[in-house]
Write an enzyme that holds these catalytic residues in place. Structure first.
Site, PDB file in Angstrom:
ATOM      1  N   SER A 277     -11.475 -43.825  -3.293  1.00 28.29           N
ATOM      2  CA  SER A 277     -11.903 -44.119  -4.662  1.00 28.29           C
ATOM      3  C   SER A 277     -12.239 -45.601  -4.816  1.00 28.29           C
ATOM      4  CB  SER A 277     -10.790 -43.747  -5.640  1.00 28.29           C
ATOM      5  OG  SER A 277     -11.070 -44.305  -6.907  1.00 28.29           O
TER       6      SER A 277
ATOM      7  N   HIS B 188     -15.602 -41.603  -3.554  1.00 29.70           N
ATOM      8  CA  HIS B 188     -15.171 -41.084  -4.861  1.00 29.70           C
ATOM      9  C   HIS B 188     -15.437 -42.137  -5.932  1.00 29.70           C
ATOM     10  CE1 HIS B 188     -12.530 -38.470  -7.383  1.00 29.70           C
ATOM     11  NE2 HIS B 188     -12.101 -39.613  -7.918  1.00 29.70           N
TER      12      HIS B 188
ATOM     13  N   ASP C 225     -15.143 -42.976  -9.921  1.00 28.61           N
ATOM     14  CA  ASP C 225     -14.477 -42.602 -11.170  1.00 28.61           C
ATOM     15  C   ASP C 225     -15.254 -43.121 -12.369  1.00 28.61           C
ATOM     16  OD1 ASP C 225     -11.994 -41.243 -10.329  1.00 28.61           O
ATOM     17  OD2 ASP C 225     -11.635 -43.128  -9.282  1.00 28.61           O
TER      18      ASP C 225
ATOM     19  N   MET D  57     -15.418 -43.399 -16.232  1.00 29.02           N
ATOM     20  CA  MET D  57     -14.526 -43.321 -17.409  1.00 29.02           C
ATOM     21  C   MET D  57     -15.227 -43.930 -18.610  1.00 29.02           C
ATOM     22  SD  MET D  57     -10.890 -44.469 -15.790  1.00 29.02           S
ATOM     23  CE  MET D  57     -10.404 -44.019 -14.106  1.00 29.02           C
TER      24      MET D  57
ATOM     25  N   HIS E 108     -16.360 -38.259 -10.196  1.00 27.71           N
ATOM     26  CA  HIS E 108     -15.286 -37.686 -11.012  1.00 27.71           C
ATOM     27  C   HIS E 108     -15.490 -38.189 -12.437  1.00 27.71           C
ATOM     28  CE1 HIS E 108     -10.622 -37.700 -11.850  1.00 27.71           C
ATOM     29  NE2 HIS E 108     -11.274 -36.828 -12.581  1.00 27.71           N
TER      30      HIS E 108
ATOM     31  N   MET F 102     -14.550 -38.632 -15.995  1.00 32.03           N
ATOM     32  CA  MET F 102     -13.469 -38.609 -16.989  1.00 32.03           C
ATOM     33  C   MET F 102     -14.088 -39.068 -18.305  1.00 32.03           C
ATOM     34  SD  MET F 102     -10.576 -40.117 -14.466  1.00 32.03           S
ATOM     35  CE  MET F 102     -11.864 -40.654 -13.351  1.00 32.03           C
TER      36      MET F 102
ATOM     37  N   MET G 207      -5.302 -33.020 -10.667  1.00 25.91           N
ATOM     38  CA  MET G 207      -4.894 -34.421 -10.834  1.00 25.91           C
ATOM     39  C   MET G 207      -3.403 -34.567 -10.541  1.00 25.91           C
ATOM     40  SD  MET G 207      -7.536 -36.237 -11.531  1.00 25.91           S
ATOM     41  CE  MET G 207      -6.637 -37.782 -11.798  1.00 25.91           C
TER      42      MET G 207
ATOM     43  N   ASP H 268      -5.960 -35.977  -6.514  1.00 26.06           N
ATOM     44  CA  ASP H 268      -6.386 -37.338  -6.874  1.00 26.06           C
ATOM     45  C   ASP H 268      -5.297 -38.004  -7.698  1.00 26.06           C
ATOM     46  OD1 ASP H 268      -7.740 -39.619  -7.690  1.00 26.06           O
ATOM     47  OD2 ASP H 268      -9.198 -38.553  -8.934  1.00 26.06           O
TER      48      ASP H 268
ATOM     49  N   GLY I  40      -7.253 -44.196  -3.586  1.00 33.18           N
ATOM     50  CA  GLY I  40      -7.792 -45.479  -4.021  1.00 33.18           C
ATOM     51  C   GLY I  40      -7.027 -46.620  -3.406  1.00 33.18           C
ATOM     52  N   SER I  41      -5.866 -46.920  -3.974  1.00 35.12           N
ATOM     53  CA  SER I  41      -5.105 -48.072  -3.496  1.00 35.12           C
ATOM     54  C   SER I  41      -4.658 -47.918  -2.041  1.00 35.12           C
ATOM     55  CB  SER I  41      -3.920 -48.351  -4.416  1.00 35.12           C
ATOM     56  OG  SER I  41      -3.358 -47.171  -4.902  1.00 35.12           O
TER      57      SER I  41
HETATM   58  C1  DX5 Z   1      -7.419 -41.991 -11.657  1.00 29.34           C
HETATM   59  C2  DX5 Z   1      -8.624 -41.789 -10.767  1.00 29.34           C
HETATM   60  C3  DX5 Z   1      -8.332 -41.905  -9.336  1.00 29.34           C
HETATM   61  C4  DX5 Z   1      -7.791 -43.247  -8.891  1.00 29.34           C
HETATM   62  C5  DX5 Z   1      -6.830 -42.992  -7.785  1.00 29.34           C
HETATM   63  O1  DX5 Z   1      -7.734 -41.594 -12.942  1.00 29.34           O
HETATM   64  O2  DX5 Z   1      -9.189 -40.520 -10.986  1.00 29.34           O
HETATM   65  O3  DX5 Z   1      -9.436 -41.533  -8.535  1.00 29.34           O
HETATM   66  O4  DX5 Z   1      -8.782 -44.128  -8.436  1.00 29.34           O
HETATM   67  O5  DX5 Z   1      -6.227 -44.188  -7.415  1.00 29.34           O
HETATM   68  P1  DX5 Z   1      -4.883 -44.200  -6.553  1.00 29.34           P
HETATM   69  O6  DX5 Z   1      -5.169 -43.520  -5.275  1.00 29.34           O
HETATM   70  O7  DX5 Z   1      -4.610 -45.663  -6.400  1.00 29.34           O
HETATM   71  O8  DX5 Z   1      -3.834 -43.485  -7.359  1.00 29.34           O
HETATM   72 ZN    ZN Z   2     -10.735 -39.842  -9.535  1.00 29.30          ZN
END
Ligand code: DX5
Ligand code: ZN
Length: 222
Positions: free
Chosen positions: A8, A32, A34, A36, A65, A67, A136, A174, A196-197
């Site tokens: 991500s 990926h 995100d 938002m 993704h 949101m 999620m 995710d 992500g992280s």
């Molecule tokens: C959260 C996102 C994720 C996020 C995950 O709302 O949909 O894709 O980037 O990040 P980590 O892996 O750090 O939880």
């Molecule tokens: Zn995501």
């Protein structure tokens, strides 16, 4: 398809998106992204213009993704732009069947996502309309949150329904996916892992991806 890893870019350096995409491109299956809108979730990231820019430089397929509110209106545009997978939230969509069909008609894989508080059974009938279900494992909105192990029964439930349904529907998780949590996701039946992280926070993103892939691969689908 086996195990797939979708880093991500929410955890990447937004000032260097092309380079951050390159950082994972050799090892990852998807990128990926995100999206938002500060309405569906209390955070604002990026939208179609930035996705279009990423699509021009990404050597790997983009997994969007969404949101956002009103995905009925916006989701097909991401597929038309060239995203190979487009996920909308069931909590936001008005007509899931129509939206999934529009995404597929534009040439992308369609998926629906479930927030942690959203049960799967009311949406089981949508399986023939989609290529993936996203469970999620954090409350959507931010990277770096703690993994919610209490979502594993839902992953099992979706895996069981996919098996009964018989089609090839991927199951994505995710949120908080890391070396410490990926095995339980795979064991429960997930096969596409967003991180992500755990990827962008690592010294070597490709080494982190390789480690995640190896851990997940230990667990065949139940
Ligand atoms: C959260 C996102 C994720 C996020 C995950 O709302 O949909 O894709 O980037 O990040 P980590 O892996 O750090 O939880
Ligand atoms: Zn995501």
């Amino acid at each position: 398809m086996g195990v797939q890893i979708s880093p991500s870019i929410l955890s990447a350096d937004f000032a260097r998106l092309a380079a951050e995409c390159e950082r994972v491109a050799g090892a990852a299956d998807w990128l990926h992204v995100d999206v938002m809108d500060n309405h569906f979730v209390p955070n604002l990231t990026l939208g179609l213009p930035v996705v279009e820019a990423l699509l021009k430089v990404s050597p790997i397929p983009v997994d969007c993704h969404l949101m956002i509110d009103d995905p009925d209106r916006w989701a097909p545009g991401y597929a038309e732009a060239g995203a190979k997978s487009v996920t909308f939230h069931v909590e936001a969509v008005a007509d899931a069947v129509r939206t999934a069909r529009a995404i597929r008609a534009a040439g992308a894989r369609a998926a629906f996502a479930l927030k942690p508080g959203t049960p799967f059974p009311p949406y089981a009938d949508l399986l023939p309309e989609v290529d993936m279900v996203l469970v999620m494992t954090v409350e959507p909105g931010f990277g770096g949150q703690s993994f919610m192990a209490d979502q594993m029964p839902k992953v099992r439930e979706v895996r069981e329904a996919v098996r009964r349904h018989g089609g090839e529907v991927w199951i994505q998780v995710d949120g908080g996916v890391s070396a410490a949590t990926i095995e339980q996701c795979a064991e429960a039946g997930a096969d596409v892992f967003v991180a992500g992280s755990a990827v962008y926070g690592a010294e070597s993103a490709s080494t982190a991806i390789g480690e995640l892939r190896a851990l997940a691969a230990r667990h065949a689908h139940p």
